[in-house]
Design a protein around this motif. Sequence first.
Motif, PDB file in Angstrom:
ATOM      1  N   ALA A  11       0.831  -1.208   0.000  1.00 42.89           N
ATOM      2  CA  ALA A  11       0.000   0.000   0.000  1.00 42.89           C
ATOM      3  C   ALA A  11       0.865   1.258   0.000  1.00 42.89           C
ATOM      4  CB  ALA A  11      -0.928  -0.005   1.212  1.00 42.89           C
ATOM      5  N   ALA A  12       1.955   1.223   0.783  1.00 42.95           N
ATOM      6  CA  ALA A  12       2.843   2.385   0.833  1.00 42.95           C
ATOM      7  C   ALA A  12       3.530   2.612  -0.506  1.00 42.95           C
ATOM      8  CB  ALA A  12       3.882   2.189   1.942  1.00 42.95           C
ATOM      9  N   LEU A  13       3.927   1.534  -1.164  1.00 40.91           N
ATOM     10  CA  LEU A  13       4.548   1.657  -2.480  1.00 40.91           C
ATOM     11  C   LEU A  13       3.554   2.189  -3.507  1.00 40.91           C
ATOM     12  CD1 LEU A  13       6.663  -1.618  -2.482  1.00 40.91           C
ATOM     13  CD2 LEU A  13       7.589   0.692  -2.759  1.00 40.91           C
ATOM     14  N   THR A  14       2.322   1.723  -3.429  1.00 43.14           N
ATOM     15  CA  THR A  14       1.290   2.204  -4.354  1.00 43.14           C
ATOM     16  C   THR A  14       1.084   3.707  -4.188  1.00 43.14           C
ATOM     17  OG1 THR A  14       0.167   0.061  -4.323  1.00 43.14           O
ATOM     18  CG2 THR A  14      -1.111   1.965  -5.068  1.00 43.14           C
ATOM     19  N   THR A  15       1.060   4.158  -2.946  1.00 41.97           N
ATOM     20  CA  THR A  15       0.910   5.593  -2.674  1.00 41.97           C
ATOM     21  C   THR A  15       2.100   6.372  -3.229  1.00 41.97           C
ATOM     22  OG1 THR A  15      -0.373   5.159  -0.665  1.00 41.97           O
ATOM     23  CG2 THR A  15       0.663   7.320  -0.866  1.00 41.97           C
ATOM     24  N   ALA A  16       3.305   5.830  -3.021  1.00 38.21           N
ATOM     25  CA  ALA A  16       4.498   6.501  -3.534  1.00 38.21           C
ATOM     26  C   ALA A  16       4.487   6.578  -5.051  1.00 38.21           C
ATOM     27  CB  ALA A  16       5.751   5.770  -3.049  1.00 38.21           C
ATOM     28  N   LEU A  17       4.065   5.492  -5.706  1.00 40.65           N
ATOM     29  CA  LEU A  17       4.054   5.460  -7.168  1.00 40.65           C
ATOM     30  C   LEU A  17       2.977   6.375  -7.751  1.00 40.65           C
ATOM     31  CD1 LEU A  17       4.629   1.635  -7.791  1.00 40.65           C
ATOM     32  CD2 LEU A  17       6.283   3.493  -8.020  1.00 40.65           C
ATOM     33  N   SER A  18       1.978   6.691  -6.960  1.00 44.62           N
ATOM     34  CA  SER A  18       0.927   7.600  -7.451  1.00 44.62           C
ATOM     35  C   SER A  18       1.463   9.009  -7.669  1.00 44.62           C
ATOM     36  CB  SER A  18      -0.244   7.636  -6.467  1.00 44.62           C
ATOM     37  OG  SER A  18       0.134   8.292  -5.262  1.00 44.62           O
ATOM     38  N   LYS A  19       2.658   9.267  -7.152  1.00 44.86           N
ATOM     39  CA  LYS A  19       3.282  10.585  -7.348  1.00 44.86           C
ATOM     40  C   LYS A  19       4.249  10.592  -8.530  1.00 44.86           C
ATOM     41  CE  LYS A  19       2.998  11.824  -2.429  1.00 44.86           C
ATOM     42  NZ  LYS A  19       2.227  10.645  -2.005  1.00 44.86           N
ATOM     43  N   VAL A  20       4.411   9.444  -9.186  1.00 43.48           N
ATOM     44  CA  VAL A  20       5.288   9.358 -10.355  1.00 43.48           C
ATOM     45  C   VAL A  20       4.504   9.802 -11.589  1.00 43.48           C
ATOM     46  CG1 VAL A  20       6.653   7.846 -11.834  1.00 43.48           C
ATOM     47  CG2 VAL A  20       6.653   7.497  -9.353  1.00 43.48           C
ATOM     48  N   ILE A  21       4.991  10.830 -12.252  1.00 42.80           N
ATOM     49  CA  ILE A  21       4.290  11.402 -13.408  1.00 42.80           C
ATOM     50  C   ILE A  21       4.928  10.890 -14.691  1.00 42.80           C
ATOM     51  CG2 ILE A  21       3.606  13.528 -14.564  1.00 42.80           C
ATOM     52  CD1 ILE A  21       2.328  13.090 -11.805  1.00 42.80           C
ATOM     53  N   ASP A  22       4.104  10.379 -15.596  1.00 49.83           N
ATOM     54  CA  ASP A  22       4.603   9.970 -16.908  1.00 49.83           C
ATOM     55  C   ASP A  22       5.158  11.201 -17.625  1.00 49.83           C
ATOM     56  OD1 ASP A  22       4.375   7.738 -19.239  1.00 49.83           O
ATOM     57  OD2 ASP A  22       3.929   9.719 -20.045  1.00 49.83           O
ATOM     58  N   PRO A  23       6.389  11.156 -18.120  1.00 43.83           N
ATOM     59  CA  PRO A  23       7.018  12.357 -18.697  1.00 43.83           C
ATOM     60  C   PRO A  23       6.382  12.846 -19.988  1.00 43.83           C
ATOM     61  CG  PRO A  23       8.421  10.428 -18.997  1.00 43.83           C
ATOM     62  CD  PRO A  23       7.314  10.007 -18.090  1.00 43.83           C
ATOM     63  N   GLU A  24       5.624  11.998 -20.682  1.00 44.45           N
ATOM     64  CA  GLU A  24       4.987  12.426 -21.928  1.00 44.45           C
ATOM     65  C   GLU A  24       3.523  12.794 -21.717  1.00 44.45           C
ATOM     66  OE1 GLU A  24       6.952  10.185 -25.608  1.00 44.45           O
ATOM     67  OE2 GLU A  24       6.173   8.785 -24.127  1.00 44.45           O
ATOM     68  N   ILE A  25       2.783  11.963 -21.008  1.00 46.70           N
ATOM     69  CA  ILE A  25       1.352  12.194 -20.831  1.00 46.70           C
ATOM     70  C   ILE A  25       1.089  13.175 -19.702  1.00 46.70           C
ATOM     71  CG2 ILE A  25      -0.879  11.053 -20.432  1.00 46.70           C
ATOM     72  CD1 ILE A  25       0.290   8.517 -21.608  1.00 46.70           C
ATOM     73  N   ARG A  26       2.041  13.268 -18.762  1.00 49.83           N
ATOM     74  CA  ARG A  26       1.955  14.196 -17.642  1.00 49.83           C
ATOM     75  C   ARG A  26       0.797  13.862 -16.706  1.00 49.83           C
ATOM     76  NH1 ARG A  26       5.624  18.493 -18.277  1.00 49.83           N
ATOM     77  NH2 ARG A  26       7.288  17.641 -19.561  1.00 49.83           N
ATOM     78  N   LYS A  27       0.582  12.574 -16.481  1.00 49.57           N
ATOM     79  CA  LYS A  27      -0.374  12.089 -15.500  1.00 49.57           C
ATOM     80  C   LYS A  27       0.296  11.002 -14.665  1.00 49.57           C
ATOM     81  CE  LYS A  27      -4.733  13.017 -17.952  1.00 49.57           C
ATOM     82  NZ  LYS A  27      -5.335  13.869 -16.900  1.00 49.57           N
ATOM     83  N   PRO A  28      -0.206  10.738 -13.441  1.00 42.87           N
ATOM     84  CA  PRO A  28       0.392   9.692 -12.609  1.00 42.87           C
ATOM     85  C   PRO A  28       0.320   8.327 -13.286  1.00 42.87           C
ATOM     86  CG  PRO A  28      -1.065  11.093 -11.297  1.00 42.87           C
ATOM     87  CD  PRO A  28      -1.297  11.459 -12.737  1.00 42.87           C
ATOM     88  N   ILE A  29       1.398   7.550 -13.143  1.00 40.48           N
ATOM     89  CA  ILE A  29       1.427   6.236 -13.793  1.00 40.48           C
ATOM     90  C   ILE A  29       0.396   5.295 -13.201  1.00 40.48           C
ATOM     91  CG2 ILE A  29       3.839   6.460 -14.480  1.00 40.48           C
ATOM     92  CD1 ILE A  29       4.577   4.635 -12.137  1.00 40.48           C
ATOM     93  N   THR A  30      -0.008   5.515 -11.958  1.00 40.53           N
ATOM     94  CA  THR A  30      -1.063   4.681 -11.385  1.00 40.53           C
ATOM     95  C   THR A  30      -2.406   4.988 -12.048  1.00 40.53           C
ATOM     96  OG1 THR A  30      -1.237   6.329  -9.612  1.00 40.53           O
ATOM     97  CG2 THR A  30       0.046   4.343  -9.153  1.00 40.53           C
TER      98      THR A  30
END
Length: 381
Positions: A11-30
């Motif tokens: 769950a903590a990793l999922t939350t952390a990954l929700s802050k990762v932004i796709d560099p082309e689409i500019r939306k969270p990868i989750t």
Amino acid sequence: MPAHDTVALTAALTTALSKVIDPEIRKPITELKMVRSIEIREGAGKTTAVIGIDLTTSGCPMRDTIVDRVKTAARTVAGVDEILVELGAMDAAQREELRVMLRGSATPVIPFTQPGNLTKIYAIGSGKGGVGKSTVTANLAAAMAQQGIKVGVIDADIYGFSIPRLLGVASQPTRVDSMLLPPIAHEVKVVSIGMFVPSGQPVVWRGPMLHRALEQFLTDVYWGDLDVLLLDLPPGTGDIAISVAQLLPNSEILTVTTPQAAAAEVAERSGSIALQTNQGLVGVVENMAWLEQEDGTRLEIFGSGGGQSVSDSLSKLTGTDVPLLGQIPLDINLREAGDDGVPVVLSAPDSPAARALSNVALSLTQRERGLSGMRLNISPV
């Protein structure tokens, strides 16, 4: 490790990954459903997180950037000693789901004409070539992006495209089946026919093909939620100018001229197309206004008064205020910056040309986005 610890780490990793932004689409990868799996492994006295990522395409040019961002985010989770990223690629069904999610429809549409869209659209034109229209476009875009404005540029000058060089773009859009993700330079999303033709090869097309190219730039490219869209038009009032009016009836025209009387007369004709197409005229920019001398005097190489003349003429012709938004001096920094692919507003922000261009950009971005056509979530009681 107890099962509840594994669940908590996931769950903590999922939350952390929700802050990762796709560099082309500019939306969270989750949000884009790129995170395929998260597995916690115990062994050799350490806890390893194995993160499965599905790229939009197997040849994604930003794969290394995505991996770096995923690892950086995962390292912020306490209790994880090692991160492994296993890359895959979306299948056809996943890509279709992604396209529908991004576009809001399975059928490509022009997003800028849909109800509720608030993107300001400026078509930057000129009566004749060589007045610096593309240079103005590239620098306005970069200056707006520096202000935090979400901006895109369409190089609509199909025959004489120059925006890729001026913004330093060498890559092609990433293709996700029928959808294109535009390259991003200096935080500006860019598309140009120059990204699709071999270097040195001319584009030899007639009217219908020009219209179709512009239409594809508007429908096939994923632009996201832009605050401003700039179109660098070819000189004159030909096919592309007419197509812009048809495809983007809510666009406004920004006319670029030089001080020279001959250029100003042609610029007036270019701007007056708004009367026939029912487009708005946002203003006039006078480029190559003067050359500043070391003693502070101004050498007016191309004469003076052309920009104000166009402003006055178009104001009288349309019955509205068409202001002279700015006068851009001749500046060697401006030329060098264009050749280097770094707009002068970024490379030499204190230069006379950069200051003038930044002021024009500010005047355009300070104009409020209208609410015409926007659905408000209210109901009478």
